[in-house]
Design a protein around this motif. Structure first.
Motif, PDB file in Angstrom:
ATOM      1  N   MET A 247      37.044  55.000  37.331  1.00  0.00           N
ATOM      2  CA  MET A 247      37.552  53.993  38.188  1.00  0.00           C
ATOM      3  C   MET A 247      36.185  52.646  38.273  1.00  0.00           C
ATOM      4  O   MET A 247      36.256  51.572  38.106  1.00  0.00           O
ATOM      5  N   LEU A 248      34.930  52.695  38.277  1.00  0.00           N
ATOM      6  CA  LEU A 248      34.093  52.387  38.301  1.00  0.00           C
ATOM      7  C   LEU A 248      33.915  51.392  36.863  1.00  0.00           C
ATOM      8  O   LEU A 248      32.745  50.344  37.098  1.00  0.00           O
ATOM      9  N   GLY A 249      33.534  52.079  36.297  1.00  0.00           N
ATOM     10  CA  GLY A 249      34.171  52.045  34.184  1.00  0.00           C
ATOM     11  C   GLY A 249      35.079  50.623  33.948  1.00  0.00           C
ATOM     12  O   GLY A 249      34.906  49.701  33.804  1.00  0.00           O
ATOM     13  N   LEU A 250      36.204  51.337  34.949  1.00  0.00           N
ATOM     14  CA  LEU A 250      37.626  50.580  34.325  1.00  0.00           C
ATOM     15  C   LEU A 250      37.245  48.676  35.459  1.00  0.00           C
ATOM     16  O   LEU A 250      37.761  47.886  34.995  1.00  0.00           O
ATOM     17  N   ALA A 251      36.558  49.093  37.076  1.00  0.00           N
ATOM     18  CA  ALA A 251      36.370  47.892  37.317  1.00  0.00           C
ATOM     19  C   ALA A 251      35.540  47.172  37.004  1.00  0.00           C
ATOM     20  O   ALA A 251      35.565  45.822  36.834  1.00  0.00           O
ATOM     21  N   GLY A 252      34.362  47.419  36.304  1.00  0.00           N
ATOM     22  CA  GLY A 252      33.312  46.672  35.566  1.00  0.00           C
ATOM     23  C   GLY A 252      33.849  46.178  34.189  1.00  0.00           C
ATOM     24  O   GLY A 252      34.093  45.118  34.173  1.00  0.00           O
ATOM     25  N   ALA A 253      34.956  46.376  33.003  1.00  0.00           N
ATOM     26  CA  ALA A 253      35.468  46.177  32.423  1.00  0.00           C
ATOM     27  C   ALA A 253      36.178  45.180  32.697  1.00  0.00           C
ATOM     28  O   ALA A 253      36.446  44.222  31.957  1.00  0.00           O
ATOM     29  N   ALA A 254      37.405  45.139  33.786  1.00  0.00           N
ATOM     30  CA  ALA A 254      37.551  43.831  34.156  1.00  0.00           C
ATOM     31  C   ALA A 254      37.125  43.211  35.014  1.00  0.00           C
ATOM     32  O   ALA A 254      37.380  42.293  34.646  1.00  0.00           O
TER      33      ALA A 254
ATOM     34  N   VAL B 219      34.457  41.941  33.604  1.00  0.00           N
ATOM     35  CA  VAL B 219      33.442  41.458  32.470  1.00  0.00           C
ATOM     36  C   VAL B 219      34.799  40.270  31.994  1.00  0.00           C
ATOM     37  O   VAL B 219      34.201  39.397  31.378  1.00  0.00           O
ATOM     38  N   VAL B 220      36.004  41.321  31.477  1.00  0.00           N
ATOM     39  CA  VAL B 220      37.363  40.582  31.059  1.00  0.00           C
ATOM     40  C   VAL B 220      36.794  38.878  31.544  1.00  0.00           C
ATOM     41  O   VAL B 220      37.871  37.859  30.826  1.00  0.00           O
ATOM     42  N   SER B 221      37.534  39.063  33.870  1.00  0.00           N
ATOM     43  CA  SER B 221      37.920  38.156  33.756  1.00  0.00           C
ATOM     44  C   SER B 221      36.980  36.817  33.629  1.00  0.00           C
ATOM     45  O   SER B 221      36.826  36.067  34.081  1.00  0.00           O
ATOM     46  N   ALA B 222      35.337  37.425  33.609  1.00  0.00           N
ATOM     47  CA  ALA B 222      34.540  36.282  33.737  1.00  0.00           C
ATOM     48  C   ALA B 222      34.367  35.552  32.488  1.00  0.00           C
ATOM     49  O   ALA B 222      33.958  34.405  32.614  1.00  0.00           O
ATOM     50  N   VAL B 223      34.344  36.196  31.808  1.00  0.00           N
ATOM     51  CA  VAL B 223      34.478  36.036  29.875  1.00  0.00           C
ATOM     52  C   VAL B 223      35.667  35.439  29.433  1.00  0.00           C
ATOM     53  O   VAL B 223      35.749  36.691  28.350  1.00  0.00           O
ATOM     54  N   ARG B 224      36.639  34.939  29.357  1.00  0.00           N
ATOM     55  CA  ARG B 224      37.943  34.780  29.060  1.00  0.00           C
ATOM     56  C   ARG B 224      37.989  34.135  28.436  1.00  0.00           C
ATOM     57  O   ARG B 224      37.319  32.317  28.622  1.00  0.00           O
TER      58      ARG B 224
END
Length: 106
Positions: A10-17, A19-24
């Motif tokens: 869950m922490l990995g999924l939240a971190g990936a989300a 990063v994707v929202s920051a670097v869109r």
């Protein structure tokens, strides 16, 4: 252990989300759209000279298929190993099996 794996995922999924929202990216282009001097253009162009028949017959070569190379193959097998040792003034023997590779030819 299952809870730990779940929380890590869950922490990995939240971190990936995050990063994707920051670097869109605004727009993504796959490849270079206006480049026309690549190797792919040369491959797409057909070579007409290779398919044209100039009236000459092809040179024939004889091929010998007689040479057969003997292949070495291997398989797994059990081999018995015995060890002797002294115990309480007597010579003892202990045997056990080991898996080994056996080479053979066809």
């Amino acid at each position: 252990m299952d809870r730990r794996l779940f929380l890590t995922g869950m922490l990995g999924l939240a971190g990936a989300a995050a990063v994707v929202s920051a670097v869109r990216p605004i727009s993504a282009v796959a490849g270079i759209p206006d480049a026309r001097s690549g190797i792919l253009d040369e491959l797409e162009a057909q070579d007409r000279q290779a398919w044209e028949d100039d009236g000459t017959e092809a040179d024939l070569q004889t091929v010998s298929h007689r040479y057969w190379r003997r292949r070495r193959r291997r398989r797994r097998a059990w081999r018995r190993y015995c060890r002797t040792y002294w115990r309480y003034g007597r010579l003892r023997r202990r045997c056990y099996r080991r898996r080994v590779w056996i080479w053979f030819r066809l």
